[in-house]
Write a protein that holds these residues in place. Structure first.
Motif, PDB file in Angstrom:
ATOM      1  N   MET A  47      49.267   8.259   1.635  1.00 30.82           N
ATOM      2  CA  MET A  47      48.623   9.072   2.651  1.00 30.82           C
ATOM      3  C   MET A  47      47.550   9.941   2.010  1.00 30.82           C
ATOM      4  N   LYS A  48      46.378   9.967   2.650  1.00 25.39           N
ATOM      5  CA  LYS A  48      45.286  10.807   2.154  1.00 25.39           C
ATOM      6  C   LYS A  48      45.531  12.253   2.538  1.00 25.39           C
ATOM      7  N   ASN A  49      45.105  13.136   1.662  1.00 25.17           N
ATOM      8  CA  ASN A  49      45.247  14.568   1.902  1.00 25.17           C
ATOM      9  C   ASN A  49      43.952  15.203   2.398  1.00 25.17           C
ATOM     10  N   PHE A  50      42.936  14.377   2.547  1.00 23.66           N
ATOM     11  CA  PHE A  50      41.637  14.851   3.037  1.00 23.66           C
ATOM     12  C   PHE A  50      40.948  13.671   3.711  1.00 23.66           C
ATOM     13  N   VAL A  51      39.875  13.962   4.457  1.00 22.71           N
ATOM     14  CA  VAL A  51      39.117  12.891   5.091  1.00 22.71           C
ATOM     15  C   VAL A  51      37.629  13.182   4.946  1.00 22.71           C
ATOM     16  N   GLN A  52      36.886  12.145   4.602  1.00 21.56           N
ATOM     17  CA  GLN A  52      35.425  12.205   4.607  1.00 21.56           C
ATOM     18  C   GLN A  52      34.990  11.454   5.857  1.00 21.56           C
ATOM     19  N   LEU A  53      34.330  12.142   6.772  1.00 25.79           N
ATOM     20  CA  LEU A  53      34.025  11.581   8.078  1.00 25.79           C
ATOM     21  C   LEU A  53      32.822  10.639   8.089  1.00 25.79           C
ATOM     22  N   HIS A  54      31.950  10.760   7.102  1.00 29.63           N
ATOM     23  CA  HIS A  54      30.764   9.901   7.010  1.00 29.63           C
ATOM     24  C   HIS A  54      30.393   9.764   5.539  1.00 29.63           C
ATOM     25  N   ALA A  55      29.880   8.617   5.165  1.00 36.03           N
ATOM     26  CA  ALA A  55      29.530   8.364   3.762  1.00 36.03           C
ATOM     27  C   ALA A  55      28.493   9.334   3.217  1.00 36.03           C
ATOM     28  N   ASN A  56      27.642   9.889   4.068  1.00 35.47           N
ATOM     29  CA  ASN A  56      26.605  10.822   3.603  1.00 35.47           C
ATOM     30  C   ASN A  56      27.067  12.271   3.542  1.00 35.47           C
ATOM     31  N   ASP A  57      28.285  12.565   3.991  1.00 34.69           N
ATOM     32  CA  ASP A  57      28.766  13.946   3.993  1.00 34.69           C
ATOM     33  C   ASP A  57      28.842  14.507   2.576  1.00 34.69           C
ATOM     34  N   ILE A  78      30.792  17.198   2.168  1.00 32.93           N
ATOM     35  CA  ILE A  78      32.079  17.896   2.266  1.00 32.93           C
ATOM     36  C   ILE A  78      33.145  16.905   2.734  1.00 32.93           C
ATOM     37  N   VAL A  79      34.396  17.267   2.480  1.00 31.75           N
ATOM     38  CA  VAL A  79      35.535  16.566   3.077  1.00 31.75           C
ATOM     39  C   VAL A  79      36.371  17.614   3.801  1.00 31.75           C
ATOM     40  N   ILE A  80      37.264  17.152   4.670  1.00 31.08           N
ATOM     41  CA  ILE A  80      38.117  18.036   5.446  1.00 31.08           C
ATOM     42  C   ILE A  80      39.547  17.931   4.913  1.00 31.08           C
ATOM     43  N   ALA A  81      40.161  19.081   4.623  1.00 31.89           N
ATOM     44  CA  ALA A  81      41.532  19.121   4.117  1.00 31.89           C
ATOM     45  C   ALA A  81      42.513  18.749   5.223  1.00 31.89           C
ATOM     46  N   LEU A  82      43.433  17.834   4.927  1.00 30.55           N
ATOM     47  CA  LEU A  82      44.479  17.442   5.880  1.00 30.55           C
ATOM     48  C   LEU A  82      45.816  18.104   5.551  1.00 30.55           C
ATOM     49  N   ILE A  83      45.833  18.895   4.475  1.00 27.38           N
ATOM     50  CA  ILE A  83      46.991  19.703   4.085  1.00 27.38           C
ATOM     51  C   ILE A  83      46.447  21.013   3.533  1.00 27.38           C
ATOM     52  N   ASN A  84      47.334  21.952   3.241  1.00 22.82           N
ATOM     53  CA  ASN A  84      46.937  23.162   2.526  1.00 22.82           C
ATOM     54  C   ASN A  84      46.890  22.828   1.040  1.00 22.82           C
ATOM     55  N   PHE A  85      45.797  23.213   0.383  1.00 25.50           N
ATOM     56  CA  PHE A  85      45.639  22.999  -1.056  1.00 25.50           C
ATOM     57  C   PHE A  85      45.637  24.334  -1.785  1.00 25.50           C
ATOM     58  N   GLU A  86      46.261  24.368  -2.944  1.00 18.27           N
ATOM     59  CA  GLU A  86      46.176  25.529  -3.824  1.00 18.27           C
ATOM     60  C   GLU A  86      44.967  25.365  -4.738  1.00 18.27           C
ATOM     61  N   ALA A  87      44.387  26.483  -5.151  1.00 17.43           N
ATOM     62  CA  ALA A  87      43.311  26.430  -6.144  1.00 17.43           C
ATOM     63  C   ALA A  87      43.833  25.694  -7.375  1.00 17.43           C
ATOM     64  N   GLY A  88      42.987  24.851  -7.958  1.00 23.40           N
ATOM     65  CA  GLY A  88      43.376  24.075  -9.133  1.00 23.40           C
ATOM     66  C   GLY A  88      43.888  22.684  -8.812  1.00 23.40           C
ATOM     67  N   ALA A  89      44.182  22.422  -7.534  1.00 19.71           N
ATOM     68  CA  ALA A  89      44.602  21.069  -7.140  1.00 19.71           C
ATOM     69  C   ALA A  89      43.458  20.097  -7.409  1.00 19.71           C
ATOM     70  N   ILE A  90      43.805  18.845  -7.622  1.00 18.48           N
ATOM     71  CA  ILE A  90      42.806  17.817  -7.902  1.00 18.48           C
ATOM     72  C   ILE A  90      42.831  16.786  -6.775  1.00 18.48           C
ATOM     73  N   ILE A  91      41.629  16.486  -6.255  1.00 17.86           N
ATOM     74  CA  ILE A  91      41.497  15.394  -5.285  1.00 17.86           C
ATOM     75  C   ILE A  91      40.579  14.347  -5.893  1.00 17.86           C
ATOM     76  N   LYS A  92      40.774  13.117  -5.497  1.00 16.24           N
ATOM     77  CA  LYS A  92      39.932  12.024  -5.983  1.00 16.24           C
ATOM     78  C   LYS A  92      39.107  11.506  -4.815  1.00 16.24           C
ATOM     79  N   VAL A  93      37.788  11.633  -4.937  1.00 17.97           N
ATOM     80  CA  VAL A  93      36.846  11.168  -3.919  1.00 17.97           C
ATOM     81  C   VAL A  93      36.045  10.035  -4.556  1.00 17.97           C
ATOM     82  N   GLY A  94      36.288   8.816  -4.086  1.00 12.22           N
ATOM     83  CA  GLY A  94      35.677   7.665  -4.743  1.00 12.22           C
ATOM     84  C   GLY A  94      36.213   7.573  -6.153  1.00 12.22           C
TER      85      GLY A  94
END
Length: 91
Positions: free
Chosen positions: A1-11, A13-29
């Motif tokens: 399950m993704k924890n964020f969503v990118q609504l368009h390839a040119n965006d 920004i992404v939208i958080a689907l959970i609460n994230f703490e500072a220092g968390a790591i997300i992988k975009v592409g």
């Protein structure tokens, strides 16, 4: 399950689907992004550097302009974004 969503390839920004703490790591592409701030569900995360006055893109469209330089992994919200939408009095 993704924890964020990118609504368009040119965006930029992404939208958080959970609460994230500072220092968390997300992988975009193929890029890992370390979050600079605590970011709540539904809020925006910068996935590209956004220069002051540059457009913030969501759905591939501008939702506003950066009021300051925004770094990758930073929370994007009313403290650093000025809306493109004009508020008019409905009277």
């Amino acid at each position: 399950m993704k924890n964020f969503v990118q609504l368009h390839a040119n965006d930029n920004i992404v939208i958080a689907l959970i609460n994230f703490e500072a220092g968390a790591i997300i992988k975009v592409g193929d890029k890992e992004i370390i979050l600079k701030d605590t970011i709540n569900f539904g809020h925006k995360i910068a996935i590209k550097e956004i220069a002051k006055k540059a457009k913030i893109l969501k759905y591939g469209l501008s939702i506003g302009s950066a009021t300051q330089n925004i770094v990758v992994g930073e929370h994007v919200h009313s403290h650093n974004l000025e809306t493109d939408y004009l508020m008019t009095d409905p009277k």
